[in-house]
Design a protein around this motif. Structure first.
Motif, PDB file in Angstrom:
ATOM      1  N   THR A   1       0.863  -1.168  -0.002  1.00  0.00           N
ATOM      2  CA  THR A   1      -0.042  -0.115  -0.081  1.00  0.00           C
ATOM      3  C   THR A   1       0.954   1.123  -0.085  1.00  0.00           C
ATOM      4  N   THR A   2       0.200   2.441  -0.248  1.00  0.00           N
ATOM      5  CA  THR A   2       0.986   3.608  -0.182  1.00  0.00           C
ATOM      6  C   THR A   2       1.698   3.819   1.018  1.00  0.00           C
ATOM      7  N   GLN A   3       1.015   3.803   2.131  1.00  0.00           N
ATOM      8  CA  GLN A   3       1.388   3.868   3.600  1.00  0.00           C
ATOM      9  C   GLN A   3       2.680   2.942   3.864  1.00  0.00           C
ATOM     10  N   GLU A   4       2.496   1.604   3.256  1.00  0.00           N
ATOM     11  CA  GLU A   4       3.486   0.739   3.684  1.00  0.00           C
ATOM     12  C   GLU A   4       5.051   1.047   2.790  1.00  0.00           C
ATOM     13  N   ILE A   5       4.620   1.700   1.717  1.00  0.00           N
ATOM     14  CA  ILE A   5       5.836   2.028   0.886  1.00  0.00           C
ATOM     15  C   ILE A   5       6.592   3.229   1.679  1.00  0.00           C
ATOM     16  N   MET A   6       5.824   4.042   2.189  1.00  0.00           N
ATOM     17  CA  MET A   6       6.266   5.295   2.876  1.00  0.00           C
ATOM     18  C   MET A   6       6.978   4.758   4.196  1.00  0.00           C
ATOM     19  N   ASN A   7       6.430   3.868   4.829  1.00  0.00           N
ATOM     20  CA  ASN A   7       6.982   3.315   6.043  1.00  0.00           C
ATOM     21  C   ASN A   7       8.237   2.520   5.898  1.00  0.00           C
ATOM     22  N   GLN A   8       8.203   1.899   4.714  1.00  0.00           N
ATOM     23  CA  GLN A   8       9.547   1.128   4.523  1.00  0.00           C
ATOM     24  C   GLN A   8      10.464   2.213   4.110  1.00  0.00           C
ATOM     25  N   GLY A   9      10.336   3.035   3.465  1.00  0.00           N
ATOM     26  CA  GLY A   9      11.321   4.159   3.043  1.00  0.00           C
ATOM     27  C   GLY A   9      11.958   4.902   4.162  1.00  0.00           C
ATOM     28  N   GLU A  10      11.011   5.170   5.313  1.00  0.00           N
ATOM     29  CA  GLU A  10      11.759   5.693   6.262  1.00  0.00           C
ATOM     30  C   GLU A  10      12.628   4.615   6.962  1.00  0.00           C
ATOM     31  N   GLU A  11      12.089   3.413   7.054  1.00  0.00           N
ATOM     32  CA  GLU A  11      12.889   2.371   7.708  1.00  0.00           C
ATOM     33  C   GLU A  11      14.246   2.262   7.260  1.00  0.00           C
ATOM     34  N   TYR A  12      14.282   2.337   5.580  1.00  0.00           N
ATOM     35  CA  TYR A  12      15.514   1.938   4.858  1.00  0.00           C
ATOM     36  C   TYR A  12      16.408   2.787   4.142  1.00  0.00           C
ATOM     37  N   LEU A  13      15.605   3.937   3.816  1.00  0.00           N
ATOM     38  CA  LEU A  13      16.401   4.958   3.187  1.00  0.00           C
ATOM     39  C   LEU A  13      16.870   6.213   4.032  1.00  0.00           C
ATOM     40  N   LEU A  14      18.059   6.469   3.692  1.00  0.00           N
ATOM     41  CA  LEU A  14      18.932   7.499   4.750  1.00  0.00           C
ATOM     42  C   LEU A  14      18.106   8.658   4.597  1.00  0.00           C
ATOM     43  N   HIS A  15      17.764   9.280   5.666  1.00  0.00           N
ATOM     44  CA  HIS A  15      16.798  10.463   5.924  1.00  0.00           C
ATOM     45  C   HIS A  15      17.466  11.748   5.500  1.00  0.00           C
ATOM     46  N   THR A  16      17.986  11.782   4.270  1.00  0.00           N
ATOM     47  CA  THR A  16      18.701  13.100   3.681  1.00  0.00           C
ATOM     48  C   THR A  16      17.673  13.960   2.935  1.00  0.00           C
ATOM     49  N   TYR A  17      16.272  13.590   2.849  1.00  0.00           N
ATOM     50  CA  TYR A  17      15.315  14.237   2.160  1.00  0.00           C
ATOM     51  C   TYR A  17      14.043  14.172   2.971  1.00  0.00           C
ATOM     52  N   ASN A  18      13.263  15.494   3.216  1.00  0.00           N
ATOM     53  CA  ASN A  18      12.073  15.481   3.657  1.00  0.00           C
ATOM     54  C   ASN A  18      11.165  15.302   2.711  1.00  0.00           C
ATOM     55  N   ARG A  19      10.569  13.892   2.442  1.00  0.00           N
ATOM     56  CA  ARG A  19       9.865  13.875   1.304  1.00  0.00           C
ATOM     57  C   ARG A  19       8.477  14.366   1.548  1.00  0.00           C
ATOM     58  N   TYR A  20       7.468  14.393   0.497  1.00  0.00           N
ATOM     59  CA  TYR A  20       6.122  14.835   0.698  1.00  0.00           C
ATOM     60  C   TYR A  20       5.508  13.482   0.627  1.00  0.00           C
ATOM     61  N   PRO A  21       4.446  13.374   1.397  1.00  0.00           N
ATOM     62  CA  PRO A  21       3.834  12.053   1.649  1.00  0.00           C
ATOM     63  C   PRO A  21       3.157  11.493   0.293  1.00  0.00           C
ATOM     64  N   ILE A  22       3.713  11.355  -0.788  1.00  0.00           N
ATOM     65  CA  ILE A  22       3.066  10.929  -2.189  1.00  0.00           C
ATOM     66  C   ILE A  22       3.918   9.964  -2.550  1.00  0.00           C
ATOM     67  N   VAL A  23       3.438   8.870  -3.215  1.00  0.00           N
ATOM     68  CA  VAL A  23       4.453   8.064  -3.797  1.00  0.00           C
ATOM     69  C   VAL A  23       3.861   7.920  -5.259  1.00  0.00           C
ATOM     70  N   LEU A  24       4.852   8.477  -6.179  1.00  0.00           N
ATOM     71  CA  LEU A  24       4.526   8.703  -7.541  1.00  0.00           C
ATOM     72  C   LEU A  24       4.754   7.275  -8.305  1.00  0.00           C
ATOM     73  N   GLU A  25       3.857   7.006  -9.205  1.00  0.00           N
ATOM     74  CA  GLU A  25       3.781   5.779  -9.856  1.00  0.00           C
ATOM     75  C   GLU A  25       3.951   5.880 -11.162  1.00  0.00           C
ATOM     76  N   LYS A  26       3.407   6.540 -12.085  1.00  0.00           N
ATOM     77  CA  LYS A  26       3.744   6.768 -13.365  1.00  0.00           C
ATOM     78  C   LYS A  26       3.625   8.076 -13.793  1.00  0.00           C
ATOM     79  N   GLY A  27       3.672   8.454 -15.137  1.00  0.00           N
ATOM     80  CA  GLY A  27       3.618   9.895 -15.760  1.00  0.00           C
ATOM     81  C   GLY A  27       3.150   9.758 -17.291  1.00  0.00           C
TER      82      GLY A  27
END
Length: 395
Positions: A2-28
């Motif tokens: 889910t969107t929330q799961e992606i963001m949660n795992q991002g916070e857990e495993y990605l080094l927090h050098t960016y304050n990301r907006y709570p959006i998970v972009l998928e396509k354009g």
């Protein structure tokens, strides 16, 4: 996930050098982005001035896919046709003579610095040469590029940085003159400062630097990483000033999403010898196939002409909004690289725009930055303004 799961795992495993907006972009598609929940956004950020051709351009995609099926990487022990093709097109478009491909804009800056220092060493056999950079500039976050970045906020935690860097006042030629001495080997500037607040160079300033460099045998370096590749209406911003530097750095829209940068030199500044510089991934066939195709598509789509037309339209619309709002104190920019300076922080404006399906970014605390894909049309500007104007009016 889910969107929330992606963001949660991002916070857990990605080094927090960016304050990301709570959006998970998928396509354009074109100038629009879509998140994992299906929400549509009009994109006036373009991946920080990267996605010049917009999203899902099929000709670009096919060029990348085709190269994947041939060969992706060879190392620079060998030639590869995409790298040669991209280098030729890049040199022809810029008026420069030699190209070195790397992986990012920061790496391009590092190569430009080394080229200037090597040129000076070849000339007098001495070390300890110095470079003049500009206050409020931004050239990258590696220690070398950071040393050239005229902003203490970025520098202070990582000092001591490279010595011999002196900072002049942007658009003040006398400030530059006062710093030149017998050890000066280069002057570096952005023809349009990006992170520093969207400040275009004045013609007398940039032409004056060219003259100073010629008179003192100093190399002129133009950082075209953000303002280049058509964003200001010419392929490179320095071309609007009738100036050709000795060294130029390029990245961002060069690969339209593929990680590629380059520094370019004229014959005089092509001072690096075998063994002086290198890059394992730099110039690999995959990214260079993308870069080569970018130049083809710029020509077939008339990108620079579109930037001039739509950029003028955007300027007119933003100028009118600035005149109406007492919260806007300045409007600056060239082509599709423009900024509005506010009396208040623009974070809330960006957040409200996102809520209504518009992606904008800042350049400093109180400046809105407009750097959409270069294929944007007048109707997209109107769509953007329909969202932004009520937000600004309510400040």
């Amino acid at each position: 996930m889910t969107t929330q799961e992606i963001m949660n795992q991002g916070e857990e495993y990605l080094l927090h050098t960016y304050n990301r907006y709570p959006i998970v972009l998928e396509k354009g598609e074109g100038v629009y982005l879509y998140d994992t929940e299906g929400k549509k956004y009009l994109d006036f950020c373009a991946g920080i001035a990267v996605f010049a051709l917009g999203y899902n351009n099929q000709d670009f995609n096919e060029a990348v896919k085709s190269q994947v099926d041939q060969i992706i990487h060879t190392s620079n022990y060998f030639y590869n046709e995409p790298a040669v093709s991209a280098a030729r097109k890049l040199c022809q478009a810029s008026g420069m003579k030699k190209a070195f491909f790397c992986n990012s804009g920061t790496e391009a800056i590092e190569g430009a610095m080394k080229s200037a220092l090597r040129y000076a060493y070849n000339k007098d056999g001495e070390t300890g040469h110095e470079i003049i950079a500009m206050q409020h500039s931004f050239h990258g976050r590696s220690l070398g590029a950071l040393s050239l970045t005229g902003n203490a906020h970025y520098q202070d935690p990582f000092k001591p940085l490279i010595s011999g860097i002196h900072f002049a006042e942007y658009n003040n030629l006398e400030s530059v003159k006062s710093l030149i001495n017998e050890k000066t080997c280069a002057i570096i500037l952005e023809p349009v400062q990006g992170e520093g607040g969207i400040y275009p160079a004045e013609k007398e300033f940039i032409q004056g630097i060219r003259k100073l460099c010629d008179e003192n045998d100093i190399l002129m370096i133009c950082d075209e990483i953000q303002c280049g590749m058509g964003r200001t209406g010419t392929m490179f911003a320095c071309q609007q000033y009738d100036v050709l530097p000795d060294i130029m750095t390029v990245a961002k829209a060069l690969g339209c999403g593929m990680p590629v940068g380059a520094f370019l030199t004229n014959e005089k500044a092509a001072a690096l010898a075998p063994g002086d510089h290198g890059s394992t991934y730099g110039g690999n066939p995959l990214v260079c196939a993308a870069a080569s195709k970018v130049f083809d598509l710029y020509e077939s789509l008339g990108v620079c002409a579109n930037v001039k037309r739509v950029g003028a339209y955007l300027y007119e619309k933003l100028e009118k909004m600035a005149e109406k709002s007492d919260k806007i104190v300045a409007h600056r920019g060239l082509g599709l690289m423009q900024g509005l300076e506010f009396t208040v922080p623009v974070g809330p404006v960006i957040q409200q725009a996102q809520d209504q399906g518009l992606i904008l970014i800042n350049a400093g605390t109180n400046i809105l930055r407009f750097v959409p894909p270069l294929i944007v049309k007048e109707e997209h500007v109107d769509e953007m303004m329909a969202i932004l104007e009520p937000i600004v009016a309510a400040l």
